[in-house]
Design a protein around this motif. Structure first.
Motif, PDB file in Angstrom:
ATOM      1  N   UNK A  88       0.815  -1.225   0.000  1.00 20.67           N
ATOM      2  CA  UNK A  88       0.000   0.000   0.000  1.00 20.67           C
ATOM      3  C   UNK A  88       0.846   1.271   0.000  1.00 20.67           C
ATOM      4  N   UNK A  89       1.864   1.415   0.859  1.00 24.47           N
ATOM      5  CA  UNK A  89       2.684   2.630   0.784  1.00 24.47           C
ATOM      6  C   UNK A  89       3.450   2.758  -0.526  1.00 24.47           C
ATOM      7  N   UNK A  90       3.874   1.604  -1.084  1.00 27.78           N
ATOM      8  CA  UNK A  90       4.572   1.663  -2.364  1.00 27.78           C
ATOM      9  C   UNK A  90       3.649   2.138  -3.476  1.00 27.78           C
ATOM     10  N   UNK A  91       2.397   1.686  -3.439  1.00 30.63           N
ATOM     11  CA  UNK A  91       1.437   2.186  -4.420  1.00 30.63           C
ATOM     12  C   UNK A  91       1.185   3.675  -4.218  1.00 30.63           C
ATOM     13  N   UNK A  92       1.123   4.105  -2.951  1.00 29.09           N
ATOM     14  CA  UNK A  92       0.984   5.536  -2.694  1.00 29.09           C
ATOM     15  C   UNK A  92       2.150   6.322  -3.247  1.00 29.09           C
ATOM     16  N   UNK A  93       3.364   5.768  -3.094  1.00 26.43           N
ATOM     17  CA  UNK A  93       4.551   6.432  -3.650  1.00 26.43           C
ATOM     18  C   UNK A  93       4.504   6.451  -5.169  1.00 26.43           C
ATOM     19  N   UNK A  94       4.006   5.360  -5.754  1.00 28.29           N
ATOM     20  CA  UNK A  94       3.862   5.325  -7.214  1.00 28.29           C
ATOM     21  C   UNK A  94       2.888   6.393  -7.688  1.00 28.29           C
ATOM     22  N   UNK A  95       1.759   6.526  -6.975  1.00 21.91           N
ATOM     23  CA  UNK A  95       0.801   7.563  -7.340  1.00 21.91           C
ATOM     24  C   UNK A  95       1.375   8.958  -7.171  1.00 21.91           C
ATOM     25  N   UNK A  96       2.174   9.138  -6.121  1.00 23.41           N
ATOM     26  CA  UNK A  96       2.828  10.433  -5.916  1.00 23.41           C
ATOM     27  C   UNK A  96       3.772  10.751  -7.057  1.00 23.41           C
ATOM     28  N   UNK A  97       4.555   9.755  -7.461  1.00 23.71           N
ATOM     29  CA  UNK A  97       5.488   9.951  -8.578  1.00 23.71           C
ATOM     30  C   UNK A  97       4.746  10.280  -9.866  1.00 23.71           C
ATOM     31  N   UNK A  98       3.636   9.570 -10.106  1.00 23.30           N
ATOM     32  CA  UNK A  98       2.841   9.854 -11.305  1.00 23.30           C
ATOM     33  C   UNK A  98       2.274  11.260 -11.252  1.00 23.30           C
ATOM     34  N   UNK A  99       1.838  11.704 -10.060  1.00 21.96           N
ATOM     35  CA  UNK A  99       1.329  13.061  -9.923  1.00 21.96           C
ATOM     36  C   UNK A  99       2.399  14.102 -10.175  1.00 21.96           C
ATOM     37  N   UNK A 100       3.621  13.828  -9.714  1.00 18.68           N
ATOM     38  CA  UNK A 100       4.724  14.768  -9.946  1.00 18.68           C
ATOM     39  C   UNK A 100       5.077  14.842 -11.428  1.00 18.68           C
ATOM     40  N   UNK A 101       5.022  13.682 -12.092  1.00 16.32           N
ATOM     41  CA  UNK A 101       5.265  13.677 -13.539  1.00 16.32           C
ATOM     42  C   UNK A 101       4.233  14.539 -14.244  1.00 16.32           C
ATOM     43  N   UNK A 102       2.962  14.377 -13.843  1.00 22.27           N
ATOM     44  CA  UNK A 102       1.916  15.204 -14.437  1.00 22.27           C
ATOM     45  C   UNK A 102       2.112  16.675 -14.136  1.00 22.27           C
TER      46      UNK A 102
END
Length: 231
Positions: free
Chosen positions: A139-153
């Protein structure tokens, strides 16, 4: 007054649900995976809690019957205890029935066999724990993945601004997505950690109590019934 309060509560609930749905939609596929992790964590926690309840595993009635083992020895008839244990479907009943079955020639052999069987039973109780432990990590890794995707956007929104400058609305939206994914991942992981710790402690306590009851039962059985066989 009551009607106004009810309308206010309904309005707040509707707003909360709409914000929740918007957060789930904005998070995309990563947020959906986090939601699936939350469902998995809740399911595993519920099933494990139902499985490790002490009244189900070690009923008080069974413990009382085992503590009355010297009385059965005095009467010279252990058949009523065997019948009682056979009717009871609990884990303690199955193990205790093996312990007082008299099929082992020595107390050491009985202790080893019953101990091994008890380990197998306890391992079966833990069979869903690895899934809960996985949710703690995933779950935290998925949260980090979503954070990274948001930063890319967000950086993409900066680059698409051109001479007019970045679209502040798009940038703010991507930052919001990144933060929501981080929060969602932690909201799943933190309760999962607490549940995992609780169940580990619970199973340790069950293991210690089960071992104590079985050892007392084996010692009492061979103390009394070995004397009767010697006669």
């Amino acid at each position: 007054m009551t009607d106004l309060l009810s309308h206010a509560i309904l309005a707040d609930t509707a707003n909360g649900l709409s914000l929740l749905l918007e957060s789930l939609r904005s998070g995309g596929s990563v947020m959906m995976l986090i939601v699936l992790c939350s469902f998995a964590a809740v399911t595993v926690s519920t099933v494990t809690w139902l499985r490790v309840r002490e009244p189900v595993l070690m009923p008080a009635a069974v413990v009382e019957q085992l503590q009355a083992l010297p009385q059965f020895a005095t009467k010279g008839d252990i058949a009523p205890l065997h019948d009682f244990l056979q009717r009871n479907p609990s884990m303690l009943s199955r193990l205790a029935l093996m312990a007082v079955s008299g099929q082992f020639t020595t107390k050491q052999e009985c202790t080893e066999v019953v101990g091994q069987k008890a380990k197998e039973q306890l391992h079966a109780l833990e069979r869903d724990m690895p899934y809960l432990e996985a949710m703690v990590t995933v779950a935290p890794l998925l949260g980090l993945l979503g954070t990274t995707a948001g930063l890319v956007g967000m950086f993409s929104a900066f680059g698409e601004g051109g001479s007019t400058g970045p679209d502040t609305f798009a940038v703010a939206k991507e930052i919001g997505v990144a933060l929501r994914c981080t929060i969602a991942g932690l909201l799943v992981a933190v309760p999962a950690v607490l549940a995992h710790t609780f169940f580990v402690r619970k199973l340790d306590g069950i293991s210690m109590r089960l071992e104590s009851i079985l050892m007392d039962t084996i010692n009492t059985f061979y103390q009394h019934f070995e004397v009767q066989r010697a006669k």
